[in-house]
Design an enzyme around this catalytic site. Structure first.
Site, PDB file in Angstrom:
ATOM      1  N   ARG A   1     -12.830 -19.949  -9.683  1.00 30.65           N
ATOM      2  CA  ARG A   1     -13.621 -18.709  -9.626  1.00 30.65           C
ATOM      3  C   ARG A   1     -15.104 -19.039  -9.785  1.00 30.65           C
ATOM      4  NH1 ARG A   1     -11.237 -13.822 -10.669  1.00 30.65           N
ATOM      5  NH2 ARG A   1     -13.254 -13.024  -9.982  1.00 30.65           N
TER       6      ARG A   1
ATOM      7  N   CYS B   1      -3.445 -14.952  -9.694  1.00 32.41           N
ATOM      8  CA  CYS B   1      -4.854 -14.728 -10.048  1.00 32.41           C
ATOM      9  C   CYS B   1      -5.076 -14.666 -11.553  1.00 32.41           C
ATOM     10  CB  CYS B   1      -5.364 -13.460  -9.369  1.00 32.41           C
ATOM     11  SG  CYS B   1      -4.571 -11.945  -9.955  1.00 32.41           S
TER      12      CYS B   1
ATOM     13  N   ARG C   1     -17.196  -4.189 -11.015  1.00 31.16           N
ATOM     14  CA  ARG C   1     -15.726  -4.084 -11.073  1.00 31.16           C
ATOM     15  C   ARG C   1     -15.418  -2.629 -11.385  1.00 31.16           C
ATOM     16  NH1 ARG C   1     -11.046  -7.659 -13.908  1.00 31.16           N
ATOM     17  NH2 ARG C   1     -11.491  -8.822 -12.011  1.00 31.16           N
TER      18      ARG C   1
ATOM     19  N   GLN D   1     -11.649 -13.282  -5.814  1.00 31.51           N
ATOM     20  CA  GLN D   1     -10.436 -14.011  -6.186  1.00 31.51           C
ATOM     21  C   GLN D   1      -9.921 -14.826  -4.999  1.00 31.51           C
ATOM     22  OE1 GLN D   1      -8.663 -14.133  -9.282  1.00 31.51           O
ATOM     23  NE2 GLN D   1      -7.805 -15.858  -8.161  1.00 31.51           N
TER      24      GLN D   1
ATOM     25  N   HIS E   1      -9.904  -7.576  -3.815  1.00 31.84           N
ATOM     26  CA  HIS E   1     -10.427  -8.525  -4.813  1.00 31.84           C
ATOM     27  C   HIS E   1     -10.901  -9.782  -4.064  1.00 31.84           C
ATOM     28  CE1 HIS E   1     -11.241 -10.282  -8.561  1.00 31.84           C
ATOM     29  NE2 HIS E   1     -10.034 -10.463  -9.055  1.00 31.84           N
TER      30      HIS E   1
ATOM     31  N   ASP F   1       1.517 -11.495  -8.435  1.00 31.86           N
ATOM     32  CA  ASP F   1       0.532 -10.894  -9.341  1.00 31.86           C
ATOM     33  C   ASP F   1       1.299  -9.924 -10.232  1.00 31.86           C
ATOM     34  OD1 ASP F   1      -1.842 -10.031 -10.536  1.00 31.86           O
ATOM     35  OD2 ASP F   1      -2.502  -8.806  -8.831  1.00 31.86           O
TER      36      ASP F   1
HETATM   37  N1   CP Z   1      -8.241 -12.766 -11.884  1.00 32.16           N
HETATM   38  C1   CP Z   1      -9.165 -11.982 -12.432  1.00 32.16           C
HETATM   39  O1   CP Z   1      -9.955 -11.314 -11.750  1.00 32.16           O
HETATM   40  O2   CP Z   1      -9.169 -12.007 -13.797  1.00 32.16           O
HETATM   41  P1   CP Z   1      -9.960 -11.028 -14.782  1.00 32.16           P
HETATM   42  O3   CP Z   1      -9.327  -9.667 -14.670  1.00 32.16           O
HETATM   43  O4   CP Z   1      -9.759 -11.638 -16.135  1.00 32.16           O
HETATM   44  O5   CP Z   1     -11.403 -10.994 -14.376  1.00 32.16           O
HETATM   45  N1  NVA Z   2      -3.925  -6.624  -9.413  1.00 31.94           N
HETATM   46  C1  NVA Z   2      -4.549  -6.876 -10.688  1.00 31.94           C
HETATM   47  C2  NVA Z   2      -5.515  -8.011 -10.588  1.00 31.94           C
HETATM   48  C3  NVA Z   2      -6.184  -8.377 -11.873  1.00 31.94           C
HETATM   49  C4  NVA Z   2      -7.153  -9.502 -11.741  1.00 31.94           C
HETATM   50  C5  NVA Z   2      -5.246  -5.620 -11.156  1.00 31.94           C
HETATM   51  O1  NVA Z   2      -5.901  -4.951 -10.343  1.00 31.94           O
HETATM   52  O2  NVA Z   2      -5.126  -5.301 -12.332  1.00 31.94           O
END
Ligand code: CP
Ligand code: NVA
Length: 310
Positions: free
Chosen positions: A294, A266, A109, A139, A136, A227
């Site tokens: 997930r 998400c 990540r 997700q 992502h 989101d």
């Molecule tokens: N939706 C998602 O990816 O959540 P986190 O940021 O908690 O991993």
């Molecule tokens: N769009 C958000 C998703 C988090 C899971 C971010 O990138 O912070």
């Protein structure tokens, strides 16, 4: 043979995504009511270890990959950028080569998508995208599973997105082109998704409508999605929040969608901002099924990455 990296949904393609969803449905059903840490009967990843590398915060991605690996019979280790040499400037290329000697797969990540591409170029084990600023895909694999589980077929589905044109929307658009559903997008001017993803969806045969009219985007939709207005790493500007306000998913907007429309997010959610509390807590909101999925979707992604699924 080069490893099967999962940097975006297109790396797997429509047939593998369909196989992943079917496998996730079967595995989930086979272990209903079991303790969550108990391994699936076949333990297909026995002896394998997955490194989870985080340059950004996470709850769901971290826990779901950990539990997914336990259920598949494998193990994980977690590497935080701040407490590893990555945080002191060791290169992605060297990190990829070292981790490839020590673990069987890597989930990353990070912020800049170029970093995960660099990781994949130098890793000799599969690399999985656990979120970048650009996309992502894990997700959205879970979201597709959730939609299907709730009785909605993907081809021809009308998915409506509200708010910021961000990484999650990009992966929805990629999925739309691959799995043949349509996307209506309502964002303020200047916050549209990257045109490359819009073109990708259209090239796959999906109808994509970009507008600034939230009610028009919601009209007749099967799935309503939003989101956070401010993603990780983005500046928290009053100007952006003000621009986003007309795009809140609230009961008026939900009333414009189909009566059996479902609400996805998400998470983490900012209730009272991108979604009102009554919608978030309503029967149409399936965000906690989505979060649980997930685990199930990522088990299939892991199996695909290890060459154990189509
Ligand atoms: N939706 C998602 O990816 O959540 P986190 O940021 O908690 O991993
Ligand atoms: N769009 C958000 C998703 C988090 C899971 C971010 O990138 O912070």
């Amino acid at each position: 043979m080069s490893p099967r990296h999962f940097l975006d949904l297109g790396d797997a393609g429509p047939h593998a995504i369909a196989a992943m969803i079917n496998d996730a449905i079967d595995r989930k059903a086979a272990r209903a009511e079991w303790p969550k840490g108990k391994a699936d009967a076949d333990r297909p990843l026995e002896g394998r270890v997955l490194a989870l590398v985080f340059e950004k915060n996470s709850t769901r991605t971290r826990v779901s990959f950990d539990i997914a690996m336990r259920q598949l019979g494998g193990t994980v280790l977690i590497l935080e950028a701040g407490s590893s040499q990555l945080g002191r400037g060791e290169t992605i290329a060297d990190t990829a080569r070292v981790l490839s000697r020590m673990v069987d797969a890597i989930m990353l990540r990070t912020d800049d998508h170029a970093k995960i591409e660099e990781m994949a170029r130098h890793a000799s084990v599969p690399v999985i995208n656990g979120l970048t600023d650009r996309s992502h895909p894990c997700q959205i694999a879970a979201d597709l599973l959730t939609v299907i589980e709730h009785g909605k077929a993907l081809p021809g589905l009308e998915v409506a997105w509200f708010g910021d044109g961000n990484n999650v929307l990009h992966s929805i658009l990629e999925a739309a082109g691959l799995m043949k559903f349509n996307v209506r997008i309502a964002t303020p001017a200047g916050y549209e998704p990257n045109g490359e993803f819009v073109e990708m969806a259209r090239a796959g045969g999906s109808t994509v409508i970009l507008s600034q009219d939230a009610a028009a985007a919601a009209r007749g939709a099967d799935v309503i999605v939003t989101d956070t207005w401010i993603s990780m790493g983005q500046a928290d500007a009053d100007e952006k929040r003000a621009a986003m306000e007309p795009y809140q998913v609230n009961s008026d907007l939900m009333a414009t969608a189909k009566p059996d429309a479902i609400f996805l997010h998400c998470l983490p959610a900012h209730v009272g901002e991108e979604v009102s509390e009554d919608v978030f807590e309503s029967g149409q909101s399936i965000v906690f099924d989505e979060a649980e999925n997930r685990i199930h979707a990522q088990k299939s992604i892991l199996l695909w990455s290890f060459g154990l699924l189509a």
